[in-house]
Design a protein around this motif. Structure first.
Motif, PDB file in Angstrom:
ATOM      1  N   GLN A 127      -4.649 -24.584 -12.046  1.00 34.79           N
ATOM      2  CA  GLN A 127      -5.240 -25.341 -10.882  1.00 34.79           C
ATOM      3  C   GLN A 127      -5.803 -26.650 -11.742  1.00 34.79           C
ATOM      4  N   ASN A 128      -5.693 -27.508 -10.760  1.00 34.90           N
ATOM      5  CA  ASN A 128      -6.404 -28.987 -11.254  1.00 34.90           C
ATOM      6  C   ASN A 128      -8.123 -29.008 -10.739  1.00 34.90           C
ATOM      7  N   SER A 129      -8.716 -29.997 -10.882  1.00 37.74           N
ATOM      8  CA  SER A 129     -10.240 -29.751 -10.782  1.00 37.74           C
ATOM      9  C   SER A 129     -10.460 -29.834  -9.115  1.00 37.74           C
ATOM     10  N   GLU A 147      -1.495 -27.377 -10.490  1.00 36.82           N
ATOM     11  CA  GLU A 147      -1.219 -28.333 -11.217  1.00 36.82           C
ATOM     12  C   GLU A 147      -0.033 -28.294 -12.164  1.00 36.82           C
ATOM     13  N   ALA A 206       5.551 -28.754 -14.484  1.00 37.90           N
ATOM     14  CA  ALA A 206       4.543 -29.541 -14.202  1.00 37.90           C
ATOM     15  C   ALA A 206       4.999 -30.414 -13.215  1.00 37.90           C
ATOM     16  N   ASP A 207       3.944 -31.434 -12.568  1.00 40.52           N
ATOM     17  CA  ASP A 207       4.498 -32.286 -11.324  1.00 40.52           C
ATOM     18  C   ASP A 207       4.972 -31.168 -10.248  1.00 40.52           C
TER      19      ASP A 207
END
Length: 412
Positions: free
Chosen positions: A46-48, A53, A159-160
């Motif tokens: 996970q991202n913030s 993510e 990713a991406d």
């Protein structure tokens, strides 16, 4: 650092990279299992903001030796994993998809990196292979380096990723992945797969398993083939579908048309060596538009209807017996006339279907007894009219409606 290029048409690579996300994840898990992994972990990073993510698939298999990696990533369709072969040490049946899995990883995200840790005569070594969606078919390969203290295996990080990947997390997605690997994990119980921190364990989720031989079928071109059907009934509600598999039980396609058998959650695995041939010819996706695929599906559906008709009868008989033992059943003793026997059979159909409603199952013993007595009186008064009333609540199957009508006519 080396750059290798796949010798194949770009449009074919783009087709592979447009796989469904769960199918792409499944291919990466198969790659790990073919590398004799006993543990595979699918992790969502996970991202913030709580979004996905990256996705990482880690395993403890034997990794990919550098020379094998250079060959494998350069050649599409020349995989060493031919169907019918087995792994070197654990003697597991190989999935064998001719190297397509690595390109399907791009269905998950635009940047993919493979990190292999493998045994060499000088100890553990590691290297990276990196690919990007904008240059499909071109990979950068790092020079191998010692990996002291490392753990053998493969890690694939994507990713991406698309924002839609969040939909492939959680229990429902884990159940879908369990469907794909259930037969394999039953055959090889040493295999452990953890999906989004959820351990997959088909054995604890299974209610029962039935195996059927569908016998010999004749294809459109006169070829004689054999097929088998495995039906897994699940304790978890809402699961249903038919997987078309090769003879080893590897799922190659999920049939779009699903059969609903009220009160049952199941997955059916249709297995035949001929299904591998149909998959290579691109015929599985046509389903009922292909005469051979339709014939296989029709044979499976016929057996499934027979199976669940028997299972429903077994379940109804068990429930009626339970009602008799607990005083809920509104009839005493044995039937004394043919009309009473017909009335009881109609009552049993209504009452056992009524029991499938969660609201009915949750009410008190006294209220259940009252409701069953009311059903009994309504059946005596007008059994066929009850069909319309119950159909609004239960959507009785057509065959049950016909059975009730037949029994009601016999009473007259």
């Amino acid at each position: 650092m080396k750059t290798i290029t796949v010798q194949v048409r770009d449009d074919h690579l783009e087709f592979l990279s447009r796989a469904r996300p769960l199918a792409a994840i499944a291919e990466l898990i198969w790659n790990a299992l073919d590398a004799e992994a006993t543990e595979v972990r699918v992790e969502f990073i996970q991202n913030s903001l709580g979004g996905v993510e990256a996705i990482r698939i880690r395993d403890n298999g034997h990794g990919l030796y550098i020379d094998h990696g250079l060959v494998a990533f350069k050649n599409l369709g020349g995989s060493w994993k031919e169907e019918g072969q087995r792994t070197a040490t654990r003697k597991r049946i190989l999935h064998g998809k001719h190297g397509k899995g690595r390109f399907r990883a791009f269905a998950l995200g635009n940047h993919v990196e493979w990190v292999s840790v493998y045994d060499s005569p000088s100890g553990l070594y590691t290297y990276r292979i990196t690919g990007r969606a904008e240059s499909l078919g071109e990979f950068e390969v790092s020079d191998p380096a010692p990996a002291p203290g490392g753990a053998r295996g493969m890690s694939v990080e994507i990713a991406d990723v698309s924002p839609q990947m969040a939909a492939y997390r959680g229990i429902k997605a884990a159940q879908d992945v369990t469907d794909v690997f259930a037969l394999y994990m039953r055959q090889y119980p040493e295999v452990h797969i953890v999906y989004d921190q959820i351990p997959l364990d088909p054995a604890t989720a299974e209610d029962r398993v039935a195996e059927y031989d569908l016998g010999e079928l004749v294809t459109e071109n006169g070829k004689r083939i054999h097929a088998k059907l495995t039906i897994v009934e699940w304790l978890i509600p809402g699961k249903r579908g038919i997987f078309l598999c090769n003879e080893s039980g590897f799922a190659l396609h999920i049939a779009r048309t699903r059969l609903l058998f009220r009160g049952f959650s199941y997955t059916a695995y249709l297995k035949s060596a001929y299904i591998s041939d149909l998959e290579r010819e691109g015929m599985l996706q046509l389903e009922d538009l292909s005469a051979d695929v339709k014939q296989l599906l029709d044979a499976a559906r016929t057996r499934m209807r027979e199976h669940f008709a028997l299972r429903e009868a077994e379940r109804a008989a068990s429930l009626v017996q339970q009602w008799k033992e607990t005083g809920l059943y509104p009839y005493d003793g044995a039937s004394s006339t043919v009309d009473e026997e017909s009335e009881r059979r109609i009552f049993d159909i209504y009452a056992t279907h009524l029991n499938q409603l969660s609201d009915f199952m949750s009410i008190s013993h006294r209220t259940k007894r009252l409701m069953l007595r009311l059903v009994q009186e309504l059946v005596r008064a007008e059994p066929t009219r009850m069909v319309r009333v119950f159909d609004e609540i239960l959507s009785l199957p057509e065959d049950k409606e016909e059975e009730i009508a037949s029994l009601a006519e016999a009473e007259e």
